[in-house]
Motif scaffolding. Structure first.
Motif, short mmCIF file in Angstrom:
data_model
loop_
_atom_site.label_atom_id
_atom_site.label_comp_id
_atom_site.label_asym_id
_atom_site.label_seq_id
_atom_site.Cartn_x
_atom_site.Cartn_y
_atom_site.Cartn_z
N ARG A 1 0.81 -1.22 0.00
CA ARG A 1 0.00 0.00 0.00
C ARG A 1 0.84 1.27 0.00
NH1 ARG A 1 -2.49 1.13 4.10
NH2 ARG A 1 -2.09 -0.61 5.52
N THR A 2 2.15 1.15 0.15
CA THR A 2 2.99 2.34 0.06
C THR A 2 2.99 2.92 -1.34
OG1 THR A 2 4.96 0.98 -0.41
CG2 THR A 2 4.49 1.52 1.91
N GLY A 3 2.65 2.09 -2.34
CA GLY A 3 2.65 2.57 -3.71
C GLY A 3 4.03 2.70 -4.31
N VAL A 4 5.05 2.30 -3.55
CA VAL A 4 6.42 2.41 -4.02
C VAL A 4 7.03 1.03 -4.26
CG1 VAL A 4 8.72 3.30 -3.45
CG2 VAL A 4 6.70 4.58 -2.77
N TYR A 5 6.67 0.09 -3.41
CA TYR A 5 7.26 -1.24 -3.43
C TYR A 5 6.14 -2.27 -3.52
CZ TYR A 5 11.25 -4.34 -2.51
OH TYR A 5 12.25 -5.27 -2.63
N GLU A 6 6.26 -3.20 -4.45
CA GLU A 6 5.27 -4.25 -4.61
C GLU A 6 5.95 -5.60 -4.47
OE1 GLU A 6 3.09 -3.86 -8.20
OE2 GLU A 6 2.23 -1.91 -7.68
N GLN B 1 15.87 -11.74 8.21
CA GLN B 1 16.29 -10.41 8.64
C GLN B 1 17.09 -9.71 7.55
OE1 GLN B 1 15.21 -8.85 11.24
NE2 GLN B 1 16.41 -7.01 10.83
N SER B 2 17.95 -10.46 6.86
CA SER B 2 18.73 -9.87 5.77
C SER B 2 17.82 -9.36 4.67
CB SER B 2 19.72 -10.90 5.21
OG SER B 2 20.65 -11.31 6.20
N GLU B 3 16.79 -10.13 4.34
CA GLU B 3 15.88 -9.71 3.29
C GLU B 3 15.05 -8.51 3.75
OE1 GLU B 3 14.74 -9.64 -0.48
OE2 GLU B 3 16.29 -10.91 0.41
N ARG B 4 14.69 -8.47 5.06
CA ARG B 4 13.98 -7.29 5.57
C ARG B 4 14.85 -6.04 5.43
NH1 ARG B 4 12.85 -10.75 10.16
NH2 ARG B 4 10.76 -11.67 9.99
N GLU B 5 16.12 -6.17 5.80
CA GLU B 5 17.02 -5.03 5.69
C GLU B 5 17.20 -4.61 4.23
OE1 GLU B 5 20.59 -6.23 7.60
OE2 GLU B 5 19.74 -6.19 9.64
N ARG B 6 17.26 -5.59 3.34
CA ARG B 6 17.40 -5.26 1.92
C ARG B 6 16.15 -4.55 1.41
NH1 ARG B 6 19.25 -10.10 -1.78
NH2 ARG B 6 20.93 -9.91 -0.26
N ILE B 7 14.98 -5.02 1.83
CA ILE B 7 13.74 -4.37 1.43
C ILE B 7 13.68 -2.96 1.99
CG2 ILE B 7 11.23 -4.41 1.75
CD1 ILE B 7 11.36 -7.43 1.53
N SER B 8 14.11 -2.79 3.25
CA SER B 8 14.13 -1.45 3.84
C SER B 8 15.06 -0.53 3.07
CB SER B 8 14.57 -1.54 5.30
OG SER B 8 14.66 -0.26 5.88
N SER B 9 16.26 -1.04 2.71
CA SER B 9 17.19 -0.23 1.94
C SER B 9 16.63 0.09 0.56
CB SER B 9 18.52 -0.96 1.81
OG SER B 9 19.43 -0.24 1.01
N ASP B 10 16.04 -0.92 -0.08
CA ASP B 10 15.44 -0.69 -1.41
C ASP B 10 14.29 0.32 -1.31
OD1 ASP B 10 17.22 -2.49 -2.40
OD2 ASP B 10 15.80 -4.15 -2.54
N LEU B 11 13.49 0.20 -0.25
CA LEU B 11 12.36 1.11 -0.08
C LEU B 11 12.83 2.55 0.08
CD1 LEU B 11 9.27 1.28 0.20
CD2 LEU B 11 9.56 0.97 2.66
N GLN B 12 13.84 2.74 0.91
CA GLN B 12 14.37 4.09 1.10
C GLN B 12 14.98 4.64 -0.20
OE1 GLN B 12 13.89 5.92 3.78
NE2 GLN B 12 12.79 4.21 4.71
N THR B 13 15.66 3.76 -0.93
CA THR B 13 16.25 4.19 -2.20
C THR B 13 15.17 4.57 -3.20
OG1 THR B 13 18.16 2.76 -1.82
CG2 THR B 13 17.78 3.52 -4.07
N LEU B 14 14.12 3.75 -3.28
CA LEU B 14 13.02 4.04 -4.19
C LEU B 14 12.32 5.34 -3.82
CD1 LEU B 14 11.48 0.48 -4.68
CD2 LEU B 14 12.80 1.79 -6.34
N ILE B 15 12.11 5.54 -2.51
CA ILE B 15 11.46 6.78 -2.07
C ILE B 15 12.32 7.98 -2.43
CG2 ILE B 15 10.78 8.09 -0.03
CD1 ILE B 15 9.85 5.49 1.23
#
Length: 429
Positions: free
Chosen positions: A73-78, A173-187
Motif C-alpha cells: 500500500r505504500t505505492g512504491v514497493y510491490e 532479517q537480511s531480506e527485511r534489511e534489503r527491502i528497507s534499503s530498497d524502499l528508502q532508495t526508491l522513495i
C-alpha cells in the motif's frame, strides 16, 4: 592305458570334486566363521565408534497476503507472497549469505575448526557437505503448494538446530534489511524525480514567461512603430493639403483682385452689380456647379491664407491623429507585462505542481517499519533429531557380517583350489 582311462573317469571325478568342495568348506567352517566374526567386529567397531551425524530441516511457505499489504500500500514497493518466499530462499541458497552468517556466529562452529585450515576453507568444506535446498519437484503437478527449505547434516559436536534456525532467521532479517534499503532508495529516487519535474516545470514556466513578455514587447514595439509611421504620414498629408490650399488661395486672391471682388459674391450677383436695387430684394441662386473660390472675395481669401500660414500644426484637423496619440499613450505601459513581472509566487501558476507537492509530502512522511514484516511463514522449524542418520548401525553390522561371510568363503575356496593344484602336481610327478 592312462590316456584311455582318463576320459572314462572324468564325470565321476567332477561329482566327487563337488562333494569334496562342500566337504572342504565344511572342514574350514571355523576359518569362515572366524573371518566373518572379524569383519563383523570391524563393522561393529566402525558403527559404534564413528562420529554420528544428524539431520535437521526447516521449511518455509508463502506468507499471507495481509502480511504484505502494508508494504504494497505504500505505492512504491510491490511484493507478492511467492516473490517474498523466493527471495528468502535465494538468501538461504546464497554462499555469501551463509558465509556471512558463519562469520557472525563462529561459536557454533568451534568443533569444526582445524589448525591447518583457514576460516573460509573450513566453511567451504562444511558448506559442500552439509547443506541441501528443499524445493518442490517442478515435474510433479500434484504438489500441495509452494515451499522452500533448507536441510542440514552435521556432526554431533555442532549445534545444528541453532544453526538451521539461526540461518533461516538471518535470511529473513537480511531480506527485511534489503527491502528497507530498497524502499528508502526508491522513495529517495521518487523524490528526486518529483524535484526534477518541479524544477523542469519552473524552468519551463520561466522560459514561457520570458517568451511571452518578449512577444508582448515585440508586438507593442511593432504597433508603436506602425502608429508612428501612420502619424508621420498623416501629418505629411495634412501639411501637403495645407500647402495646396494656400496655393489655391493665392491663385483665387489674384483672380478676386483682378475682378475687384473683395466681398463674397455669386456669379449672378456679379452680373447685376451695377443695378440699383429698389426696396428689399432677396435673391436665391440654384446652381449645381461648384462656385469658384475667388467669389469668396479677396478679403476672406487673404484671411484664410494668413491663418493657414500662421498654423503650426495640422493635428487638430484629423481625428485619427488624436486616436493614434491615444493608442501610443496606451502602449507606453503594457499592464499584462507588469502583472507577469509582479507575480510573487509563480509556483501557483505551474500545472500539476500541487499534485507533485502532495506526492512529495506523502513520500517524505511515509514511514514503514520492516522489523515486523513477515516475508514467509515458517511451516517447520528445526528441532533436535531423535536419532542420527549416520552411521546406520544395524545396516553396517549386517553388511559387515555378509561381507565377512563372503570373504571367509572366498578364502576357503582359494585354499581348496591351492590344495587341489598341489595334489595334481604331486600325481603328475
Amino acid at each position: 592305458m592312462n590316456a584311455i582311462s582318463s576320459p572314462i573317469q572324468q564325470t565321476p571325478s567332477d561329482e566327487i570334486d563337488l562333494i569334496a568342495l562342500f566337504h572342504s568348506l565344511w572342514e574350514q567352517k571355523l576359518l569362515i566363521a572366524l573371518v566373518t566374526m572379524l569383519v563383523g567386529m570391524m563393522a561393529a567397531a566402525y558403527a559404534f565408534l564413528a562420529t554420528p551425524e544428524y539431520q535437521v530441516q526447516s521449511i518455509l511457505r508463502p506468507a499471507a497476503i495481509k502480511d504484505l499489504d502494508a508494504l504494497n500500500r505504500t505505492g512504491v514497493y510491490e511484493l507478492t507472497p511467492a516473490q517474498a518466499m523466493q527471495r528468502v530462499g535465494a538468501v538461504l541458497e546464497s554462499y555469501g549469505s551463509r558465509l556471512e552468517f558463519f562469520r557472525a556466529n563462529q561459536s557454533l562452529f568451534e568443533a569444526l575448526r582445524q589448525p591447518n585450515r583457514s576460516l573460509e576453507q573450513t566453511f567451504e568444506s562444511f558448506n559442500q557437505e552439509a547443506f541441501k535446498m528443499l524445493q518442490p519437484d517442478p515435474k510433479k503437478t500434484d504438489s500441495l503448494g509452494a515451499y522452500v527449505g533448507i536441510q542440514l547434516t552435521y556432526p554431533n559436536n555442532v549445534d545444528g538446530v541453532a544453526f538451521a534456525n539461526g540461518l533461516v532467521e538471518f535470511a529473513l532479517q537480511s531480506e527485511r534489511e534489503r527491502i528497507s534499503s530498497d524502499l528508502q532508495t526508491l522513495i529517495q529516487n521518487r523524490l528526486n524525480q518529483l524535484e526534477s519535474k518541479m524544477a523542469a516545470a519552473r524552468a519551463n514556466y520561466g522560459a514561457s514567461k520570458e517568451a511571452k513578455i518578449a512577444t508582448l514587447l515585440e508586438a507593442d514595439s511593432l504597433k508603436r512603430a506602425e502608429l508612428q509611421d501612420e502619424l508621420k504620414a498623416l501629418r505629411q498629408q495634412l501639411k501637403t493639403r495645407r500647402d495646396n490650399r494656400i496655393t489655391q488661395l493665392d491663385e483665387a486672391i489674384r483672380i478676386a483682385k483682378a475682378l475687384n471682388i473683395s466681398k463674397p459674391t455669386t456669379p449672378s450677383a456679379l452680373g447685376e452689380g451695377e443695378r440699383v436695387a429698389q426696396g428689399s430684394v432677396i435673391r436665391t441662386e440654384v446652381n449645381n456647379q461648384q462656385i469658384p473660390l475667388y467669389f469668396m472675395g479677396s478679403e476672406a481669401l487673404e484671411a484664410e491664407r494668413n491663418a493657414l500660414l500662421q498654423r503650426r500644426s495640422d493635428d487638430f484637423t484629423e481625428p485619427r491623429i488624436a486616436q493614434i496619440a491615444k493608442e501610443l499613450q496606451l502602449l507606453t505601459h503594457n499592464r499584462q507585462i507588469e502583472v507577469l513581472n509582479q507575480r510573487e509566487n509563480e509556483d501557483l501558476f505551474l500545472k500539476d505542481l500541487a499534485i507533485w507537492r502532495e506526492e512529495a509530502a506523502r513520500l517524505r512522511n511515509l514511514s514503514f517499519d520492516v522489523a515486523d514484516l513477515k516475508l514467509a511463514s515458517i511451516d517447520q522449524v528445526a528441532v533436535d533429531p531423535l536419532r542420527p542418520i549416520k552411521p546406520k548401525k544395524a545396516l553396517i553390522l549386517a553388511l559387515g557380517l555378509v561381507l565377512g561371510g563372503m570373504l571367509g568363503l572366498f578364502i576357503a575356496l582359494l585354499r581348496n583350489l591351492l590344495r587341489r593344484n598341489s595334489r595334481a602336481n604331486n600325481l603328475a610327478i
